[in-house]
Scaffold this active site. Structure first.
Site, PDB file in Angstrom:
ATOM      1  N   LYS A 289       0.953  -1.320  -0.074  1.00  0.00           N
ATOM      2  CA  LYS A 289      -0.094  -0.113   0.145  1.00  0.00           C
ATOM      3  C   LYS A 289       1.000   1.455  -0.070  1.00  0.00           C
ATOM      4  CE  LYS A 289      -3.853  -1.898   2.746  1.00  0.00           C
ATOM      5  NZ  LYS A 289      -4.772  -1.767   1.513  1.00  0.00           N
ATOM      6  N   ARG A 363      -9.876 -12.001   1.991  1.00  0.00           N
ATOM      7  CA  ARG A 363     -10.553 -13.036   1.459  1.00  0.00           C
ATOM      8  C   ARG A 363      -9.907 -14.277   1.370  1.00  0.00           C
ATOM      9  NH1 ARG A 363     -11.491  -9.739  -4.091  1.00  0.00           N
ATOM     10  NH2 ARG A 363     -10.961  -8.153  -2.593  1.00  0.00           N
TER      11      ARG A 363
HETATM   12  N1  BES Z   1      -7.941  -4.220   4.604  1.00  0.00           N
HETATM   13  C1  BES Z   1      -8.187  -3.700   3.253  1.00  0.00           C
HETATM   14  C2  BES Z   1      -9.540  -2.912   3.019  1.00  0.00           C
HETATM   15  C3  BES Z   1      -9.675  -1.745   3.814  1.00  0.00           C
HETATM   16  C4  BES Z   1      -9.672  -0.444   3.042  1.00  0.00           C
HETATM   17  C5  BES Z   1     -10.146  -1.521   5.090  1.00  0.00           C
HETATM   18  C6  BES Z   1      -9.896   0.680   3.825  1.00  0.00           C
HETATM   19  C7  BES Z   1     -10.177  -0.461   5.716  1.00  0.00           C
HETATM   20  C8  BES Z   1     -10.113   0.795   5.394  1.00  0.00           C
HETATM   21  C9  BES Z   1      -8.069  -4.999   2.182  1.00  0.00           C
HETATM   22  O1  BES Z   1      -7.268  -6.011   2.662  1.00  0.00           O
HETATM   23  C10 BES Z   1      -7.721  -4.483   0.908  1.00  0.00           C
HETATM   24  O2  BES Z   1      -6.645  -3.811   0.848  1.00  0.00           O
HETATM   25  N2  BES Z   1      -8.512  -4.375  -0.154  1.00  0.00           N
HETATM   26  C11 BES Z   1      -8.338  -4.032  -1.361  1.00  0.00           C
HETATM   27  C12 BES Z   1      -8.645  -5.162  -2.430  1.00  0.00           C
HETATM   28  C13 BES Z   1      -8.150  -4.933  -3.825  1.00  0.00           C
HETATM   29  C14 BES Z   1      -6.852  -5.301  -3.820  1.00  0.00           C
HETATM   30  C15 BES Z   1      -8.934  -6.082  -4.652  1.00  0.00           C
HETATM   31  C16 BES Z   1      -8.939  -2.555  -1.666  1.00  0.00           C
HETATM   32  O3  BES Z   1      -9.916  -2.695  -1.062  1.00  0.00           O
HETATM   33  O4  BES Z   1      -8.437  -2.030  -2.261  1.00  0.00           O
HETATM   34 MN    MN Z   2      -5.226  -5.428   1.947  1.00  0.00          MN
END
Ligand code: BES
Ligand code: MN
Ligand code: ZN
Length: 538
Positions: A289, A363
């Site tokens: 990230k 997931r």
């Molecule tokens: N933990 C994050 C989602 C999240 C985002 C939680 C903001 C709380 C606040 C999750 O693991 C993630 O990174 N999801 C990605 C998925 C994508 C790569 C398909 C996302 O939502 O960008």
């Molecule tokens: Mn994530």
């Protein structure tokens, strides 16, 4: 935590640091702009019935979230009156909404941090109102200061730790000898204590709350509350073939865990399985990230914290239902041993997953835990997860999305959430989005179309639920962690989102076995109550 008492004492003889009253925006044609809510009659009388006017002069309107302080009238043993807004005055035969009372109580409790004792003279119609006010007080008084200079010098710790929470709250209008009132307070204490513990876990920094540390906390709680607990460490996970959890946890020096926490009741006729995403820190992994998206990612175990709290609360309440909690714990880190984009994982269910983005890790851990939960053939499975940024874009930061493989069950969960004051919204699982996850190499990929990303994630999870099992998925990515200022009974930081909905769900599932009424939830998971009239439990 703040001590609660039910009290029949009344102003002006009452001794406390403050008396909390409710005010509302007047709706009746004859009332002014602001009305003093029931419960505050004695206070209003001491102002010669002019309290509404005094408050309006001070700028009060009765709006939700508003708080106005004023000196108590002459003769009062309590120096301060705190007026909290309840929003619009209920029309004619209606009564104040439980959630308005809960929020107002929370606003007051938060503002009274450092006080020894406050009396709450908010409107009380029934035991439900007492329960809501009790919850609002106990949730609003929460603060997390475990890391505020708690070093070796206690004097500096005391000086720097701020004021500490309100020590005691007396709920006026409560009936200390009434079983329903006492029961409502006891329920509020059990649920909010566990919810606040979930908040503590979420707020704890990820260098301290590793998967191993979380599992240890669960083991300690299990001992205290007579729950059965089983912890699979990385070696046991490898022996068992939990490829999803191991793949995600493989990049971290802090190894992953799968915790199973079981509450059983001898009178139970139903079995509810709860599955929580427990990523103790989500860096994104190799699909790292960017800065600006990782500072709050210690909150990525909020689903597991909610499940943990709900199972313990169910046990403390002695609910007549079996509840199994599954905590899928891992830290998502980049390293030489981390899963790469392009890797294929063999999951616990036997399916293979091509990892296209290591940041879609929730997931993967949930898939293994959902399959493990499915093998026990529970009556229903509910998973809770901070799963997608897409859900935050869709519903904002206060509402969680609810998806399910059964429409009645999804409706029931939204209703249960509404009953306890948690905003939620039903979301679909559109079949056409499934093909976006087709992989040329494996059975499925961990990513699909970008549009509708929250729903794509839901469709992925559905693949790992055993055939014929009723399942719902709560995406709490928005409400789990409050990055803005506190509001109502919600503090900054970890909120405990999902806990109250899960507890209500467990209560309703238990009620289906002991009562004749038929709630939508009970109808959706209990064949036998489909013939009875459809009435909602109060
Ligand atoms: N933990 C994050 C989602 C999240 C985002 C939680 C903001 C709380 C606040 C999750 O693991 C993630 O990174 N999801 C990605 C998925 C994508 C790569 C398909 C996302 O939502 O960008
Ligand atoms: Mn994530
Ligand atoms: Zn995540």
């Amino acid at each position: 935590m703040t001590a609660l008492t039910l009290s029949t004492a009344a102003a002006p003889g009452l001794r406390a640091d403050a008396i909390v009253i409710g005010v509302a925006k007047g709706t009746a044609p004859k009332s002014g702009n602001l009305v003093v809510a029931p419960g505050a009659e004695a206070v209003d009388k001491a102002y010669d019935g002019k309290l509404a006017g005094v408050l309006e002069t001070l700028g009060a309107s009765g709006a939700e979230g508003e708080l106005t302080k004023l000196p108590a009238p002459a003769g009062f043993k309590t120096p301060l009156v705190v007026a909290v807004g309840l929003g619009a005055e209920p029309v004619k035969d209606a009564w104040y909404d439980a959630e308005a009372l809960r929020r107002a109580a929370g606003v007051a409790a938060r503002a009274l941090g450092g006080a020894k004792k406050a009396a709450f003279a908010l409107p009380v119609g029934d035991s439900g109102d007492i329960g809501a006010i009790a919850e609002g007080v106990l949730l609003g008084a929460y603060s997390f200061d475990a890391y505020k200079d708690n070093g070796k010098d206690d004097r500096s710790a005391k000086a720097k730790n701020g004021k500490g929470p309100l020590a005691e709250a007396a709920l006026l209008g409560g009936k200390p000898r009434d079983a329903a009132h006492k029961g409502a307070v006891a329920r509020a204490v059990a649920v909010t204590e566990e919810l606040n513990r979930a908040r503590d876990l979420i707020n704890m920094p990820p260098n301290d709350l590793t998967p191993q540390a979380f599992a240890q906390v669960a083991q300690t709680a299990a001992k205290e509350h007579g729950l059965k607990v089983q912890v699979l460490d990385d070696k046991a996970l490898a022996r068992g073939g939990y490829g999803g959890i191991l793949g995600v946890g493989g990049g971290s020096a802090a190894t992953p865990r799968l915790v199973k926490l079981s509450y059983t009741n001898s009178k139970a006729k139903k079995h509810l399985a709860l599955v929580g995403k427990g990523i103790t820190y989500d860096s994104g992994g190799i699909s790292l990230k960017p800065a600006g998206h990782n500072e709050t990612m210690k909150c990525d175990m909020s689903g597991a914290a909610a499940v943990f709290a709900a199972v313990v609360a169910a046990a403390r309440l002695g609910l007549e239902v079996n509840v199994t909690g599954w905590l899928a714990l891992a830290e998502n880190m980049p390293s030489g041993t981390a899963v790469r984009p392009g890797d294929v994982l063999r999951m616990y269910s036997g399916k293979t997953v091509e990892v296209l983005n290591t940041d879609a890790e929730g997931r993967l851990v949930l898939a293994d835990a959902l399959w493990a939960a499915s093998l026990e053939k529970p009556d229903a499975i509910v998973d809770v997860a901070t799963l997608t940024g897409a859900m935050v874009l869709a519903l904002g930061s206060r509402t969680f999305g609810v998806m399910a493989n059964d429409d009645a069950f999804r409706t029931a969960i939204v209703e249960a959430a509404d009953e306890v004051g948690e905003p939620s919204w039903p979301m679909p699982l559109p079949e056409h989005l499934r093909k976006g996850m087709d992989s040329p190499t494996a059975d499925i990929a961990n990513m699909g179309e970008r549009m509708g990303g929250g729903l794509v994630a839901g469709l992925f999870l559905r693949e790992f639920v055993g055939d014929g099992i009723t399942w719902a998925h709560l995406d709490i990515a928005g409400p789990a962690f409050n990055e803005q200022g506190p509001f109502g009974y919600t503090p900054k930081g970890g909120t405990g989102s999902g806990v109250r909905t899960l507890v209500r769900l467990a209560e309703l599932t238990a009620a289906g076995t002991t009562r004749t009424g038929c709630h939508a939830l009970v109808a959706s998971i209990s064949r036998y109550c489909s013939g009875s009239s459809s009435s909602r439990f109060s």
